[in-house]
Design an enzyme around this catalytic site. Structure first.
Site, PDB file in Angstrom:
ATOM      1  N   GLU A   1      -0.252  -1.269   0.036  1.00 57.38           N
ATOM      2  CA  GLU A   1       0.610  -2.283   0.655  1.00 57.38           C
ATOM      3  C   GLU A   1      -0.201  -3.497   1.117  1.00 57.38           C
ATOM      4  O   GLU A   1      -0.264  -3.814   2.306  1.00 57.38           O
ATOM      5  CB  GLU A   1       1.395  -1.662   1.815  1.00 57.38           C
ATOM      6  CG  GLU A   1       2.348  -0.569   1.335  1.00 57.38           C
ATOM      7  CD  GLU A   1       3.210   0.046   2.424  1.00 57.38           C
ATOM      8  OE1 GLU A   1       2.796   0.015   3.592  1.00 57.38           O
ATOM      9  OE2 GLU A   1       4.283   0.576   2.106  1.00 57.38           O
TER      10      GLU A   1
ATOM     11  N   GLU B   1       5.844   5.076  -3.792  1.00 52.33           N
ATOM     12  CA  GLU B   1       6.374   5.583  -2.518  1.00 52.33           C
ATOM     13  C   GLU B   1       7.870   5.321  -2.461  1.00 52.33           C
ATOM     14  O   GLU B   1       8.316   4.203  -2.748  1.00 52.33           O
ATOM     15  CB  GLU B   1       5.724   4.898  -1.307  1.00 52.33           C
ATOM     16  CG  GLU B   1       4.337   5.349  -1.015  1.00 52.33           C
ATOM     17  CD  GLU B   1       3.767   4.754   0.265  1.00 52.33           C
ATOM     18  OE1 GLU B   1       4.534   4.515   1.223  1.00 52.33           O
ATOM     19  OE2 GLU B   1       2.548   4.533   0.297  1.00 52.33           O
TER      20      GLU B   1
END
Ligand code: BG6
Length: 470
Positions: free
Chosen positions: A176, A368
């Protein structure tokens, strides 16, 4: 056609710091997450200056994956996993981060871990840096705002690319990466209390872009078979109403929140609108002349991303807000909400898959996705998690639509926290995502025993039928 290709990488995902525990074993140094306290729903975690007595740090023991990975991977094999995503704890390899020689014991641990995955028919998918900054680098070098971090990170990359050559093919450079702007204190270790924190966050981001581009080039040199991706948190925003102002605002939030990062890492340069943003804010980012060439030559092979929820955007400031993964937004009246206030939106997954693929036409990897929920375990250690099955089923359906109906190229799907683990955001154990239940509570009590939830058998038949039986 309702099945996916036989090569599709079904699996699950975890991160070293949230699962391994053993924070002082095998020569490991302290990482930033080793000084993160336990928060709770609505209460963020704090970072102490060092490890303090009488403070509970949930990541110190995690779910003890360090000692139990064989048992855990055996359960994943039983579900039929084709891949397993985890990260390498930087501090197991370089305890301080600035050493020139790695810690052999740490390297051996990951040798065993990857061998075990391969033996059980799973491709390792590795995040190089998943919120794992060595504490020493954070405290002595000031984190990613310092350009020296690029070399330390590259040294780490070189060692692991060489060591795990032939074992690991799929890599991601930073988990991220856009959280360096949304959560700079964790992802870049930039002190929010300082007046110039914004400037330093942007500088940290630039250093991560350069480090990532160098890592991509190095990884390809060491093994041309390597596939090296970026990893972004996706901000999916809809206009709250069909007002043109809301449409533009939603687009702007997605552009600055997500696409700016993929534009840079996929196309290899800063897009025009980022240059304007930096100019407007009066921020000076120090860019060395050679950085442009580095970024151009270090474009990623695929886009890895996390997707949990979506939210709305509006210029109307009086409307109700909603939570989300790191970034919150405006409540969308058409969507239900999880127990942690994240809005559930399976169609948003098809939407972002198409947005990415239209824009870049390179493979995507959903690394994810999942539902954090409270589980009730019965006297037989069984959890009837129909709500989790419903969430995953709806998201897999939309992923299949993107592949089968829209023609999007997707490498695989690794739901988050396939084994219950410590929440990154709150440090709770009770925010569970797994197919596998772990007996541990928010205070660190419990036997750590593993047991299969209802979703375990469900996911097993999803994989066995190549996504046909949902
Ligand atoms: C992502 C992170 O932001 O979301 C994971 O990459 C994290 O590390 C996951 O665990 C879910 O968030 P949380 O706060 O529920 O653990």
């Amino acid at each position: 056609m309702s099945q996916l290709s036989k090569d599709f990488l079904w699996g699950g995902a975890i991160a070293a710091n949230q699962a391994e525990g053993a924070y002082q074993e095998g020569g490991k140094g302290l990482s930033l997450m080793d000084i993160a306290t336990a928060g709770k729903k609505g209460v963020s975690r704090q970072f102490t200056k060092g490890v303090e007595k009488d403070v509970y740090y949930p990541n110190h023991e995690g779910i003890d994956f360090y000692h139990r990975y064989q048992e855990d991977l055996a359960l994943c094999e039983e579900m039929g996993f084709k891949c397993f995503r985890t990260s390498i704890a930087w501090t197991r390899i370089f305890p301080h981060g600035d050493e020139s020689e790695p810690n052999e014991e740490g390297l051996k641990f990951y040798d065993h871990l990857f061998d075990e995955m391969i033996k059980r028919g799973m491709q390792p998918v590795v995040t190089i840096s998943h919120y794992e900054m060595p504490l020493y680098l954070a405290q002595n070098y000031g984190g990613w705002a310092n350009r020296k971090l690029i070399d330390f990170y590259l040294n780490f990359c070189k060692i692991i690319f060489e060591r795990y050559k032939g074992k690991v093919k799929y890599w991601m450079t930073f988990n991220e990466i856009n959280s360096v702007i949304f959560m700079p204190e964790v992802a870049g270790v930039v002190d929010r209390s300082q007046a110039d924190f914004k400037q330093r966050s942007y500088q940290a981001a630039h250093h991560q872009f350069v480090a990532s581009a160098k890592a991509v080039q190095l990884g390809h040199q060491i093994d041309p078979e390597n596939k090296i991706g970026c990893m972004v948190l996706t901000l999916v925003k809809y206009p709250l109403v069909a007002k043109p102002e809301d449409v533009l605002l939603a687009e702007e939030k997605m552009r600055y929140g997500t696409f700016a990062f993929t534009d840079i890492q996929v196309r290899g340069h800063y897009p025009h609108y980022v240059k304007k943003l930096v100019e407007r804010q009066g921020i000076h980012v120090q860019i060395e002349p050679e950085d442009y060439e580095t970024m151009k030559n270090g474009c990623v092979d695929y886009i890895g991303f996390s997707y949990y929820s979506s939210s709305a955007a509006t210029t109307d400031e009086t409307v109700e807000k909603t939570g989300g993964n790191i970034v919150s937004g405006v409540k969308n009246p058409y969507l239900p909400t999880s127990e942690w206030g994240w809005q559930i939106d399976a169609k948003g997954l098809r939407y972002i898959l198409n947005r990415f693929y239209e824009r870049y036409e390179i493979p995507l990897f959903i690394v994810e996705n999942g539902l954090g929920a409270y589980d009730q375990v019965d006297e037989n250690d069984y959890v009837e998690d129909d709500y989790r099955i419903a969430y995953l089923k709806a998201h897999i359906e939309e992923m299949k639509n993107a592949i089968i109906e829209d023609g999007v190229d997707i490498i695989g799907y690794t739901p988050w926290g396939c084994i219950d683990l410590v929440s990154a955001g709150t440090g709770e154990m009770s925010k569970r995502y797994g197919f596998i239940y772990v007996d541990r509570d928010d205070l660190g009590n419990g036997t750590l025993k593993r047991s299969r939830k209802k979703s375990f058998d469900w996911y097993k038949q999803v994989i066995a039928s190549h996504g046909e039986n949902l």
